[in-house]
Scaffold this motif. Structure first.
Motif, PDB file in Angstrom:
ATOM      1  N   PRO A 187       0.829  -1.213   0.000  1.00 20.63           N
ATOM      2  CA  PRO A 187       0.000   0.000   0.000  1.00 20.63           C
ATOM      3  C   PRO A 187       0.861   1.260   0.000  1.00 20.63           C
ATOM      4  N   LYS A 188       0.267   2.379  -0.343  1.00 22.24           N
ATOM      5  CA  LYS A 188       0.983   3.667  -0.333  1.00 22.24           C
ATOM      6  C   LYS A 188       1.124   4.212   1.082  1.00 22.24           C
ATOM      7  N   HIS A 189       0.211   3.824   1.979  1.00 22.55           N
ATOM      8  CA  HIS A 189       0.231   4.327   3.353  1.00 22.55           C
ATOM      9  C   HIS A 189       0.683   3.225   4.305  1.00 22.55           C
ATOM     10  N   ILE A 190       1.711   3.518   5.078  1.00 27.78           N
ATOM     11  CA  ILE A 190       2.312   2.480   5.910  1.00 27.78           C
ATOM     12  C   ILE A 190       1.428   2.046   7.065  1.00 27.78           C
ATOM     13  N   ASP A 191       0.439   2.859   7.446  1.00 31.23           N
ATOM     14  CA  ASP A 191      -0.450   2.434   8.519  1.00 31.23           C
ATOM     15  C   ASP A 191      -1.220   1.170   8.139  1.00 31.23           C
ATOM     16  N   VAL A 192      -1.445   0.957   6.847  1.00 29.11           N
ATOM     17  CA  VAL A 192      -2.100  -0.264   6.376  1.00 29.11           C
ATOM     18  C   VAL A 192      -1.208  -1.470   6.679  1.00 29.11           C
ATOM     19  N   ILE A 193       0.094  -1.334   6.477  1.00 27.15           N
ATOM     20  CA  ILE A 193       1.034  -2.420   6.774  1.00 27.15           C
ATOM     21  C   ILE A 193       1.044  -2.702   8.269  1.00 27.15           C
ATOM     22  N   ARG A 194       1.086  -1.651   9.070  1.00 28.67           N
ATOM     23  CA  ARG A 194       1.089  -1.820  10.530  1.00 28.67           C
ATOM     24  C   ARG A 194      -0.177  -2.517  11.010  1.00 28.67           C
ATOM     25  N   HIS A 195      -1.317  -2.142  10.448  1.00 31.88           N
ATOM     26  CA  HIS A 195      -2.579  -2.756  10.835  1.00 31.88           C
ATOM     27  C   HIS A 195      -2.598  -4.244  10.443  1.00 31.88           C
ATOM     28  N   ALA A 196      -2.130  -4.552   9.246  1.00 27.93           N
ATOM     29  CA  ALA A 196      -2.074  -5.945   8.797  1.00 27.93           C
ATOM     30  C   ALA A 196      -1.166  -6.769   9.713  1.00 27.93           C
ATOM     31  N   ALA A 197      -0.042  -6.185  10.135  1.00 27.18           N
ATOM     32  CA  ALA A 197       0.876  -6.888  11.039  1.00 27.18           C
ATOM     33  C   ALA A 197       0.215  -7.145  12.388  1.00 27.18           C
ATOM     34  N   LEU A 198      -0.551  -6.192  12.873  1.00 34.84           N
ATOM     35  CA  LEU A 198      -1.267  -6.361  14.131  1.00 34.84           C
ATOM     36  C   LEU A 198      -2.284  -7.496  14.025  1.00 34.84           C
ATOM     37  N   LEU A 199      -3.039  -7.526  12.931  1.00 34.34           N
ATOM     38  CA  LEU A 199      -4.014  -8.594  12.728  1.00 34.34           C
ATOM     39  C   LEU A 199      -3.340  -9.957  12.603  1.00 34.34           C
ATOM     40  N   TYR A 200      -2.201 -10.007  11.916  1.00 35.60           N
ATOM     41  CA  TYR A 200      -1.439 -11.257  11.771  1.00 35.60           C
ATOM     42  C   TYR A 200      -1.003 -11.768  13.140  1.00 35.60           C
ATOM     43  N   VAL A 244       1.954 -14.905  17.271  1.00 38.04           N
ATOM     44  CA  VAL A 244       3.411 -14.958  17.101  1.00 38.04           C
ATOM     45  C   VAL A 244       3.932 -13.546  16.825  1.00 38.04           C
ATOM     46  N   ALA A 245       5.214 -13.347  17.061  1.00 36.72           N
ATOM     47  CA  ALA A 245       5.865 -12.098  16.655  1.00 36.72           C
ATOM     48  C   ALA A 245       5.981 -12.122  15.130  1.00 36.72           C
ATOM     49  N   VAL A 246       5.810 -10.966  14.510  1.00 34.10           N
ATOM     50  CA  VAL A 246       5.750 -10.910  13.048  1.00 34.10           C
ATOM     51  C   VAL A 246       6.991 -10.236  12.464  1.00 34.10           C
ATOM     52  N   ARG A 247       7.450 -10.774  11.339  1.00 35.00           N
ATOM     53  CA  ARG A 247       8.506 -10.147  10.537  1.00 35.00           C
ATOM     54  C   ARG A 247       7.797  -9.518   9.343  1.00 35.00           C
ATOM     55  N   ILE A 248       8.148  -8.265   9.031  1.00 32.13           N
ATOM     56  CA  ILE A 248       7.535  -7.560   7.910  1.00 32.13           C
ATOM     57  C   ILE A 248       8.630  -7.278   6.887  1.00 32.13           C
ATOM     58  N   GLN A 249       8.393  -7.702   5.650  1.00 34.25           N
ATOM     59  CA  GLN A 249       9.367  -7.505   4.579  1.00 34.25           C
ATOM     60  C   GLN A 249       8.662  -6.931   3.355  1.00 34.25           C
ATOM     61  N   ILE A 250       9.432  -6.239   2.521  1.00 38.04           N
ATOM     62  CA  ILE A 250       8.867  -5.708   1.281  1.00 38.04           C
ATOM     63  C   ILE A 250       9.781  -6.038   0.109  1.00 38.04           C
ATOM     64  N   ARG A 251       9.195  -5.946  -1.082  1.00 41.44           N
ATOM     65  CA  ARG A 251       9.955  -5.963  -2.338  1.00 41.44           C
ATOM     66  C   ARG A 251       9.130  -5.215  -3.358  1.00 41.44           C
ATOM     67  N   GLY A 252       9.811  -4.616  -4.314  1.00 44.94           N
ATOM     68  CA  GLY A 252       9.114  -3.844  -5.336  1.00 44.94           C
ATOM     69  C   GLY A 252       9.737  -2.468  -5.502  1.00 44.94           C
ATOM     70  N   GLN A 253       8.937  -1.519  -5.985  1.00 44.01           N
ATOM     71  CA  GLN A 253       9.435  -0.161  -6.233  1.00 44.01           C
ATOM     72  C   GLN A 253       9.203   0.727  -5.024  1.00 44.01           C
ATOM     73  N   VAL A 254      10.248   1.486  -4.693  1.00 42.58           N
ATOM     74  CA  VAL A 254      10.178   2.465  -3.612  1.00 42.58           C
ATOM     75  C   VAL A 254      10.826   3.756  -4.094  1.00 42.58           C
ATOM     76  N   MET A 255      10.525   4.850  -3.392  1.00 34.99           N
ATOM     77  CA  MET A 255      11.157   6.122  -3.717  1.00 34.99           C
ATOM     78  C   MET A 255      12.110   6.491  -2.591  1.00 34.99           C
ATOM     79  N   LEU A 256      13.343   6.834  -2.964  1.00 38.32           N
ATOM     80  CA  LEU A 256      14.340   7.260  -1.994  1.00 38.32           C
ATOM     81  C   LEU A 256      14.111   8.725  -1.629  1.00 38.32           C
ATOM     82  N   HIS A 257      14.835   9.223  -0.613  1.00 37.90           N
ATOM     83  CA  HIS A 257      14.655  10.601  -0.137  1.00 37.90           C
ATOM     84  C   HIS A 257      14.938  11.648  -1.210  1.00 37.90           C
TER      85      HIS A 257
END
Length: 103
Positions: free
Chosen positions: A15-28, A34-47
């Motif tokens: 998702p474009k908004h990281i709160d969606v990732i945080r919410h998904a991790a909480l639900l998982y 269990v403690a969750v590991r969160i990983q990504i792959r794909g396109q990102v924008m640097l600073h």
């Protein structure tokens, strides 16, 4: 660990908004207890607004909800650690999986 000793993992669109990732991790975490590991792959924008492709899974170490940024690197790093790579998610996927006992 799931049935037959298989660890559960879930891959979802990035998702474009990281709160969606945080919410998904909480639900998982709630679902699998269990403690969750969160990983990504794909396109990102640097600073500097450079678009970067991350072809392999990379761990998210920190979140910056205010700026919608992900700090990539070792999950043991602190938010002010200069070794974190801060990126904005663009297109790709994220994976939630059980964090190994060793870290």
């Amino acid at each position: 660990m799931g049935a037959l000793g298989i660890k559960e993992s879930v891959v979802l669109p990035l998702p474009k908004h990281i709160d969606v990732i945080r919410h998904a991790a909480l639900l998982y975490t709630e679902q699998y207890q269990v403690a969750v590991r969160i990983q990504i792959r794909g396109q990102v924008m640097l600073h500097d607004n450079t678009i970067c492709l991350i072809p392999n899974w990379v761990s998210i170490a920190q979140f910056d909800s205010e700026l919608d940024l992900l700090g990539l690197g070792d999950p043991d790093m602190t938010e002010d650690d200069e070794n974190l790579l801060w990126v904005a998610p663009l297109d790709g996927e994220f994976r939630l999986s059980e964090l190994d006992s060793g870290g």
